[in-house]
Design an enzyme around this catalytic site. Structure first.
Site, PDB file in Angstrom:
ATOM      1  N   GLU A 131      51.116 -26.614 -16.039  1.00 39.00           N
ATOM      2  CA  GLU A 131      51.767 -25.306 -15.923  1.00 39.00           C
ATOM      3  C   GLU A 131      51.960 -24.922 -14.459  1.00 39.00           C
ATOM      4  O   GLU A 131      53.000 -24.379 -14.085  1.00 39.00           O
ATOM      5  CB  GLU A 131      50.959 -24.234 -16.661  1.00 39.00           C
ATOM      6  CG  GLU A 131      50.813 -24.500 -18.159  1.00 39.00           C
ATOM      7  CD  GLU A 131      52.119 -24.897 -18.820  1.00 39.00           C
ATOM      8  OE1 GLU A 131      53.104 -24.151 -18.694  1.00 39.00           O
ATOM      9  OE2 GLU A 131      52.161 -25.956 -19.468  1.00 39.00           O
ATOM     10  N   SER A 152      69.163 -60.069 -12.502  1.00 38.58           N
ATOM     11  CA  SER A 152      69.278 -60.552 -11.117  1.00 38.58           C
ATOM     12  C   SER A 152      69.771 -59.483 -10.138  1.00 38.58           C
ATOM     13  O   SER A 152      69.289 -59.433  -8.997  1.00 38.58           O
ATOM     14  CB  SER A 152      70.176 -61.789 -11.060  1.00 38.58           C
ATOM     15  OG  SER A 152      71.466 -61.516 -11.563  1.00 38.58           O
ATOM     16  N   GLU A 157      42.560 -28.910 -19.301  1.00 38.32           N
ATOM     17  CA  GLU A 157      42.987 -30.312 -19.276  1.00 38.32           C
ATOM     18  C   GLU A 157      42.777 -30.956 -20.631  1.00 38.32           C
ATOM     19  O   GLU A 157      43.582 -31.776 -21.083  1.00 38.32           O
ATOM     20  CB  GLU A 157      42.202 -31.054 -18.195  1.00 38.32           C
ATOM     21  CG  GLU A 157      42.677 -32.490 -17.928  1.00 38.32           C
ATOM     22  CD  GLU A 157      41.971 -33.533 -18.784  1.00 38.32           C
ATOM     23  OE1 GLU A 157      42.313 -34.719 -18.657  1.00 38.32           O
ATOM     24  OE2 GLU A 157      41.083 -33.182 -19.593  1.00 38.32           O
ATOM     25  N   GLU A 158      41.671 -30.576 -21.289  1.00 38.67           N
ATOM     26  CA  GLU A 158      41.332 -31.205 -22.563  1.00 38.67           C
ATOM     27  C   GLU A 158      42.348 -30.907 -23.658  1.00 38.67           C
ATOM     28  O   GLU A 158      42.469 -31.661 -24.620  1.00 38.67           O
ATOM     29  CB  GLU A 158      39.933 -30.768 -23.011  1.00 38.67           C
ATOM     30  CG  GLU A 158      38.804 -31.188 -22.081  1.00 38.67           C
ATOM     31  CD  GLU A 158      38.587 -32.692 -22.035  1.00 38.67           C
ATOM     32  OE1 GLU A 158      39.365 -33.433 -22.683  1.00 38.67           O
ATOM     33  OE2 GLU A 158      37.659 -33.142 -21.348  1.00 38.67           O
ATOM     34  N   HIS A 177      59.632 -40.381 -13.816  1.00 42.02           N
ATOM     35  CA  HIS A 177      59.377 -41.527 -12.934  1.00 42.02           C
ATOM     36  C   HIS A 177      59.800 -42.802 -13.653  1.00 42.02           C
ATOM     37  O   HIS A 177      59.229 -43.171 -14.669  1.00 42.02           O
ATOM     38  CB  HIS A 177      57.887 -41.571 -12.602  1.00 42.02           C
ATOM     39  CG  HIS A 177      57.549 -42.369 -11.386  1.00 42.02           C
ATOM     40  ND1 HIS A 177      57.819 -43.714 -11.269  1.00 42.02           N
ATOM     41  CD2 HIS A 177      56.939 -42.012 -10.219  1.00 42.02           C
ATOM     42  CE1 HIS A 177      57.394 -44.143 -10.091  1.00 42.02           C
ATOM     43  NE2 HIS A 177      56.853 -43.128  -9.435  1.00 42.02           N
TER      44      HIS A 177
END
Length: 778
Positions: free
Chosen positions: A404, A605, A395-396, A726
């Site tokens: 992966e 809008s 992770e680091e 996202h």
């Protein structure tokens, strides 16, 4: 699901724990003494990703899973599978068909680097060194861990460019984009320069990225004690290890890949790093060298810049060994009754040195949660949904292990994973941090309110969000105080922060649309200084200053466990789509405020109308899910009552038959519980259409709840960083860790200042929201 729910509610094994009793047993298990003992094992020595120490911790975690989940260990062979192999693929793809717990290790092969020779010098007019920095941290025997391993892991940046650079020094403050822009506007030329930046403000890799774009030769990142709030030598606190203030020789190691472009192995963007994978020269990898340095060294450099003239000439050497390196993800499965719905609990295990806080506090909290689940399993408990427990590696170096795996099994994750619960550093200070998808915000809060504060009577764990530490002083940098306040304000309407990046939830939320949470105790401006990524993040510091007694470690173990317990056990998934849809309007209000401030003429809008439609559809879904759960629970209660009566009658009949057999000389009696009372037989014999219909309604509701977060995933991703898919939230382009809501739309205005691009992004969001309205309407 029919068999799963009927078995879950009407099992003839009445000693099996369910519901509140199971929850109470789970909460009774996590224990401070056990947590301390586990931390002393994991944080006993350095375990940087890809090293022998790292593999040792993987084996320890695997053995813990095997013991607590009662997994057969008759073979002496460790279940260690090379990613991409038949064994590795089958291990994950077969999770949904498991009947018994299973654990194994997956091995991935990213490109990592490690430090070789490094140096930092100020050169005189003749080109000869007039000062040479001591780059390594200095410890004494007061902290035995820091003293023993002071030189075990040199000070360097993961994923940094190897090489040498020489040039004039420029101070770029925090190295934020606005810091660089202000210097450029003032006429500063970065070409060939060495840039000095402070730690903090943004992710360190983006400090390097902007310097690289401006033509700089290298970057230095230093730790400034002014960022430590009131806990400073200036306020009378002694430096660590003789007090709670910063050790002035400490450095912050860390990766410098361009995280806001994409996480994971830089050489395999968007696909898994198998041993034989095709490699590319990734865009997220720096092309200029960098080094982390201490305050002691930074002071020397800053003193040479005081006069306001040209900075000194600096020479930096950062040679690294770069190669394909094995890393080890540990995976454990608790099969549920519903096998095609999986809840994932994860924390990373690799550290820059011994990492008692980052990441071992998180690993210990997960370890204690595993003990809780193990106690339940020994009582015959089984979750409604399957639970996957993970210990991620590397992770680091840029969220590599989780990324992966997430790129390796995209279809399986899409079809099975309903939620992800993450913890990274569970204890480094006094304040509770709660972050997550709006879909899970209420779950985060409710479970925290259910638990007691770890050190304060009559308060809940949720109240720890207001804790500030106890070490005060007269002097504090006002800019730091303002930055801290801004960070505290970045929460939603119930107090939960949005997720950007910086930990292993990233691939789940940002790439797959799996709702996620992240939490732990974090350091404040009035806590003992947390030496992030330093040799001083040790077991000694943790027991003395970080979490004396380990009450916070245990509180987080219970909190993440309760979240998993609810996610894996609630008949209707505890997802709040209405809160989410209301937060979307808050995101849009923020964009409109930006547009008004800078006089951008963009019509938002139509997007607002679509969000209002989503809010209405969500309210309808709320009503439907309440009715569906009520109806199913009512039917199941009747089933349980009838089943209990049948079971009681069968036992009496069995006893009478047994006595008759004995009278007539037949000495063997069948076991009293041997009668066939399987859910399938009960259903088929009764043809209970009401039950089947009720279950189908629940399934339909859960299907729509699962689809909600996934509805924000765009296959085209975010402009210029398409890995992030996202459109509702992402790490800010120039933040790295911090979240930007409606990122494509927001950054079209704030970064690109392009109204046409903003209108296009608003249209993309409208299309996603409109499709989501159709999806969740029953």
């Amino acid at each position: 699901m029919l068999n799963a729910l009927t078995h879950w509610h009407t099992s003839n094994e009445y000693h099996v724990l369910k519901g509140k009793r199971a929850e109470e047993l789970f909460l009774s298990v996590p224990d401070e003494d056990s947590a301390i003992a586990a931390s002393r094992v994991y944080a006993a020595k350095p375990h940087t990703a890809g090293t022998a120490g790292d593999l040792d911790t993987a084996k320890i975690f695997l053995a813990h899973l095997q013991e607590e989940l009662q997994i057969n260990r008759s073979s002496s062979d460790i279940p260690l599978y090379s990613a991409g192999s038949r064994e590795s693929r089958e291990a994950t793809l077969a999770i949904s068909s498991l009947d018994e717990p299973k654990a194994w290790i997956d091995v991935y092969y990213p490109i990592l680097n490690s430090p070789l020779d490094r140096s930092l010098e100020i050169l005189g007019d003749d080109g000869k060194p007039v000062w040479s920095a001591e780059l390594e941290e200095v410890a004494d025997e007061t902290d035995p861990y820091a003293f023993e391993f002071a030189n075990a892991v040199p000070a360097w940046h993961g994923i940094s460019k190897g090489g040498q650079a020489e040039g004039k020094l420029i101070d770029a403050q925090y190295g934020r984009k606005r810091d660089y822009d202000a210097l450029v506007e003032a006429g500063v030329d970065f070409s060939g320069k060495i840039v000095l930046t402070r730690s903090g403000g943004i992710f360190r890799g983006l400090k390097v990225k902007r310097a690289q774009e401006l033509g700089a030769a290298a970057v230095l990142v230093y730790l400034d004690p002014h960022g430590d709030g009131t806990v400073t030598v200036e306020n009378g606190y002694a430096p660590y290890p003789h007090g709670p203030a910063r050790n002035p020789t400490s450095v912050e190691r860390g990766a410098v890949q361009f995280l806001s472009l994409y996480p994971g192995d830089t050489s395999t963007p968007g696909y898994p790093s198998y041993e034989n994978s095709t490699r590319v020269e990734g865009e997220s990898k720096p092309t200029i060298p960098s080094l982390p340095i201490s305050w002691v060294n930074a002071q020397v450099l800053l003193n040479h810049l005081k006069d306001g003239g040209d900075g000194p000439t600096v020479r930096l050497v950062n040679n690294v060994d770069e190669k394909i390196t094995p890393i080890w993800n540990v995976m454990g499965v608790i099969p549920g009754h519903i096998k095609n719905e999986v809840v994932v609990l994860g924390a990373h295990r690799d550290a820059w040195v011994t990492g008692a806080s980052d990441p071992i506090s998180g690993t210990v909290s997960v370890s204690e949660a595993i003990r809780g689940f193990g106690a339940l399993l020994r009582k015959g408990w089984r979750p409604l949904r399957t639970i996957l427990i993970t210990s991620w590696d590397a992770e680091e170096y840029g969220l590599i292990g989780s990324t992966e795996w997430g790129e390796d099994f995209p279809e399986w994750i899409k079809d099975h994973v309903v939620a992800y619960v993450n913890t990274d550093t569970s204890a480094s200070g006094s304040r509770l941090k709660a972050a997550g998808s709006p879909l899970l915000a209420h779950l985060l809060r409710e479970t925290a309110e259910q638990l007691p504060h770890p050190s304060s009577e009559k308060r809940s764990l949720w109240d720890a969000r207001e804790d500030t530490g106890t070490l005060f002083g007269e002097h504090m940098n006002p800019e730091i105080a303002a930055m801290h306040t801004d960070k505290l304000r970045a929460v939603d309407s119930i107090g939960v922060r949005p997720l950007g990046s910086g930990s292993d939830y990233t691939v789940f939320l940002q790439y797959h649309g799996v709702p996620s949470t992240d939490g732990g105790f974090t350091s404040t401006l009035h806590d003992p200084v947390y030496h992030y990524h330093s040799i001083f993040d040790t077991q000694y510091w943790q027991e003395l200053y970080g979490d004396p007694g380990f009450f916070r470690h245990v509180a987080i173990a219970k909190h993440i466990g309760l979240q998993v317990f609810r996610l894996s056990g609630d008949i209707i998934l505890p997802f709040n789509t209405t809160h989410y849809s209301l937060e979307l309007e808050s995101y849009l209000n923020n964009v409109e405020s930006i547009a008004a401030t800078d006089s951008f003429d963009v019509d938002l809008s139509p997007l607002r109308e679509s969000i209002h439609a989503l809010q209405s559809a969500s309210l309808e879904l709320d009503s439907t899910k309440t009715k569906a759960e009520h109806k199913l629970r009512k039917i199941l209660k009747e089933w349980e009552k009838n089943h209990a009566m049948r079971h009681k009658i069968c036992r009496k009949v069995s006893k009478v038959l047994c006595k008759l057999k004995k009278v007539f000389g037949k000495h063997k009696c069948e076991r009293e519980d041997k009668h066939d009372d399987s859910p399938h037989r009960r259903v088929s014999s009764q043809s209970d259409r009401h039950l089947i219909k009720a279950i189908q309604q629940v399934q339909a509701v859960n299907k729509r709840l699962i689809a909600f977060e996934r509805g924000f995933i765009s296959k085209d991703g975010i402009k210029d960083r398409e890995w992030y898919k996202h459109l509702g939230v992402a790490p800010g382009r120039w933040l790295g860790y911090g979240a930007t809501t409606f990122p494509g739309l927001t950054e079209a205005l704030t970064m690109d200042r392009n109204v046409t691009a903003a209108a296009y992004e608003a249209g993309r969001l409208k299309d996603l929201v409109d499709n989501l309205v159709k999806t969740i309407r029953l």
